[in-house]
Design a protein around this motif. Structure first.
Motif, PDB file in Angstrom:
ATOM      1  N   GLY A  36       0.800  -1.225   0.000  1.00 19.62           N
ATOM      2  CA  GLY A  36       0.000   0.000   0.000  1.00 19.62           C
ATOM      3  C   GLY A  36       0.827   1.267   0.000  1.00 19.62           C
ATOM      4  N   LEU A  37       1.830   1.349   0.821  1.00 21.06           N
ATOM      5  CA  LEU A  37       2.640   2.556   0.929  1.00 21.06           C
ATOM      6  C   LEU A  37       3.369   2.832  -0.382  1.00 21.06           C
ATOM      7  CD1 LEU A  37       3.763   4.852   2.652  1.00 21.06           C
ATOM      8  CD2 LEU A  37       5.576   3.309   3.377  1.00 21.06           C
ATOM      9  N   THR A  38       3.929   1.810  -0.968  1.00 18.87           N
ATOM     10  CA  THR A  38       4.673   1.986  -2.208  1.00 18.87           C
ATOM     11  C   THR A  38       3.736   2.400  -3.340  1.00 18.87           C
ATOM     12  OG1 THR A  38       6.213   0.291  -1.472  1.00 18.87           O
ATOM     13  CG2 THR A  38       6.267   0.858  -3.782  1.00 18.87           C
ATOM     14  N   THR A  39       2.563   1.799  -3.420  1.00 14.75           N
ATOM     15  CA  THR A  39       1.607   2.147  -4.465  1.00 14.75           C
ATOM     16  C   THR A  39       1.173   3.598  -4.331  1.00 14.75           C
ATOM     17  OG1 THR A  39       0.829  -0.134  -4.502  1.00 14.75           O
ATOM     18  CG2 THR A  39      -0.589   1.503  -5.512  1.00 14.75           C
ATOM     19  N   ASN A  40       0.878   4.031  -3.118  1.00 13.52           N
ATOM     20  CA  ASN A  40       0.474   5.422  -2.905  1.00 13.52           C
ATOM     21  C   ASN A  40       1.604   6.385  -3.251  1.00 13.52           C
ATOM     22  OD1 ASN A  40      -2.073   4.666  -2.101  1.00 13.52           O
ATOM     23  ND2 ASN A  40      -1.548   4.637   0.072  1.00 13.52           N
ATOM     24  N   LEU A  41       2.835   6.002  -2.921  1.00 15.75           N
ATOM     25  CA  LEU A  41       3.981   6.851  -3.242  1.00 15.75           C
ATOM     26  C   LEU A  41       4.167   6.962  -4.754  1.00 15.75           C
ATOM     27  CD1 LEU A  41       6.459   8.455  -2.278  1.00 15.75           C
ATOM     28  CD2 LEU A  41       7.726   6.311  -2.301  1.00 15.75           C
ATOM     29  N   LEU A  42       4.059   5.838  -5.464  1.00 12.02           N
ATOM     30  CA  LEU A  42       4.194   5.873  -6.919  1.00 12.02           C
ATOM     31  C   LEU A  42       3.078   6.687  -7.570  1.00 12.02           C
ATOM     32  CD1 LEU A  42       5.277   2.208  -7.699  1.00 12.02           C
ATOM     33  CD2 LEU A  42       6.662   4.266  -7.883  1.00 12.02           C
ATOM     34  N   ARG A  43       1.852   6.537  -7.076  1.00 11.44           N
ATOM     35  CA  ARG A  43       0.734   7.323  -7.615  1.00 11.44           C
ATOM     36  C   ARG A  43       0.957   8.809  -7.374  1.00 11.44           C
ATOM     37  NH1 ARG A  43      -4.130   3.570  -5.523  1.00 11.44           N
ATOM     38  NH2 ARG A  43      -4.052   2.050  -7.199  1.00 11.44           N
ATOM     39  N   SER A  44       1.446   9.153  -6.197  1.00  8.50           N
ATOM     40  CA  SER A  44       1.698  10.551  -5.871  1.00  8.50           C
ATOM     41  C   SER A  44       2.762  11.141  -6.797  1.00  8.50           C
ATOM     42  CB  SER A  44       2.141  10.664  -4.418  1.00  8.50           C
ATOM     43  OG  SER A  44       2.544  11.967  -4.122  1.00  8.50           O
ATOM     44  N   LEU A  45       3.851  10.413  -7.007  1.00  9.39           N
ATOM     45  CA  LEU A  45       4.914  10.900  -7.894  1.00  9.39           C
ATOM     46  C   LEU A  45       4.423  11.013  -9.334  1.00  9.39           C
ATOM     47  CD1 LEU A  45       7.956   8.885  -6.513  1.00  9.39           C
ATOM     48  CD2 LEU A  45       7.486  11.319  -6.218  1.00  9.39           C
ATOM     49  N   LEU A  46       3.627  10.058  -9.776  1.00  8.09           N
ATOM     50  CA  LEU A  46       3.090  10.103 -11.132  1.00  8.09           C
ATOM     51  C   LEU A  46       2.120  11.268 -11.308  1.00  8.09           C
ATOM     52  CD1 LEU A  46       3.130   8.608 -13.844  1.00  8.09           C
ATOM     53  CD2 LEU A  46       1.190   7.268 -13.028  1.00  8.09           C
ATOM     54  N   ASN A  47       1.285  11.519 -10.318  1.00  8.58           N
ATOM     55  CA  ASN A  47       0.357  12.652 -10.382  1.00  8.58           C
ATOM     56  C   ASN A  47       1.104  13.980 -10.413  1.00  8.58           C
ATOM     57  OD1 ASN A  47      -1.932  11.081 -10.484  1.00  8.58           O
ATOM     58  ND2 ASN A  47      -2.260  11.120  -8.275  1.00  8.58           N
ATOM     59  N   GLN A  48       2.179  14.086  -9.634  1.00  2.83           N
ATOM     60  CA  GLN A  48       2.986  15.312  -9.654  1.00  2.83           C
ATOM     61  C   GLN A  48       3.620  15.525 -11.023  1.00  2.83           C
ATOM     62  OE1 GLN A  48       5.835  15.281  -6.474  1.00  2.83           O
ATOM     63  NE2 GLN A  48       4.265  15.131  -4.882  1.00  2.83           N
ATOM     64  N   ALA A  49       4.100  14.450 -11.638  1.00  4.98           N
ATOM     65  CA  ALA A  49       4.711  14.559 -12.965  1.00  4.98           C
ATOM     66  C   ALA A  49       3.673  14.992 -14.000  1.00  4.98           C
ATOM     67  CB  ALA A  49       5.339  13.231 -13.366  1.00  4.98           C
ATOM     68  N   PHE A  50       2.471  14.428 -13.938  1.00  5.61           N
ATOM     69  CA  PHE A  50       1.415  14.821 -14.872  1.00  5.61           C
ATOM     70  C   PHE A  50       0.991  16.267 -14.658  1.00  5.61           C
ATOM     71  CE2 PHE A  50       0.098  10.220 -15.528  1.00  5.61           C
ATOM     72  CZ  PHE A  50       0.642  10.166 -16.792  1.00  5.61           C
ATOM     73  N   ASP A  51       0.943  16.725 -13.404  1.00  4.32           N
ATOM     74  CA  ASP A  51       0.598  18.120 -13.133  1.00  4.32           C
ATOM     75  C   ASP A  51       1.634  19.064 -13.735  1.00  4.32           C
ATOM     76  OD1 ASP A  51      -1.686  17.349 -11.805  1.00  4.32           O
ATOM     77  OD2 ASP A  51      -0.795  17.530  -9.798  1.00  4.32           O
ATOM     78  N   LYS A  52       2.911  18.740 -13.590  1.00  2.00           N
ATOM     79  CA  LYS A  52       3.975  19.577 -14.168  1.00  2.00           C
ATOM     80  C   LYS A  52       3.877  19.589 -15.693  1.00  2.00           C
ATOM     81  CE  LYS A  52       6.229  20.795 -10.492  1.00  2.00           C
ATOM     82  NZ  LYS A  52       6.286  22.162 -10.065  1.00  2.00           N
TER      83      LYS A  52
END
Length: 130
Positions: A36-52
């Motif tokens: 769970g922690l790793t999945t949430n971290l990867l989703r967060s990083l991916l969302n930040q990249a898409f926002d940029k």
């Protein structure tokens, strides 16, 4: 006696890895992504990249299916904001139009590139000629 101790020690050393291998779980390469922690971290990083990416690039397009004769036309617009849309409206733009007529085999392509508004009135300065 020494020989019996040496043989016993040798057998214990050889049996250890076999005993440990029998209880070891098989390697699962997806295990880090299932936590769970790793999945949430990867989703967060991916969302930040898409926002940029969304803050710096804008792509719009339209594709008309055409009429009964099979004519097709479309429009694509691309804008790149070097400082980001949230910080500035200055952008580099590219637009393209096309029109295809299957009967005559005629294809029309048009492209237009634009610079930011503040650079249109100032000539480009080159240090060395090309």
């Amino acid at each position: 006696m020494v020989r019996a101790i040496a043989v016993g020690f040798f057998l214990m050393c050889m049996a250890g890895p076999v005993w440990a291998a029998a209880e070891a779980e098989p390697f699962n390469p997806d295990a880090p992504f299932q936590q769970g922690l790793t999945t949430n971290l990867l989703r967060s990083l991916l969302n930040q990249a898409f926002d940029k990416l969304e803050d710096h690039i804008e792509i719009m397009g339209k594709l008309d299916s055409g009429d009964v004769k099979g004519d097709r036309q479309g429009h694509l617009q691309f804008k790149f904001y070097p400082e980001g849309k949230s910080k500035s409206d200055h952008h580099l733009g590219a637009e393209g139009w096309f029109h295809v007529t299957p009967e005559g085999g005629q294809q029309d392509w048009h492209f237009k590139f634009t610079l930011p508004k503040d650079r249109k009135n100032t000539p480009l300065q080159f240090e060395e000629p090309l």
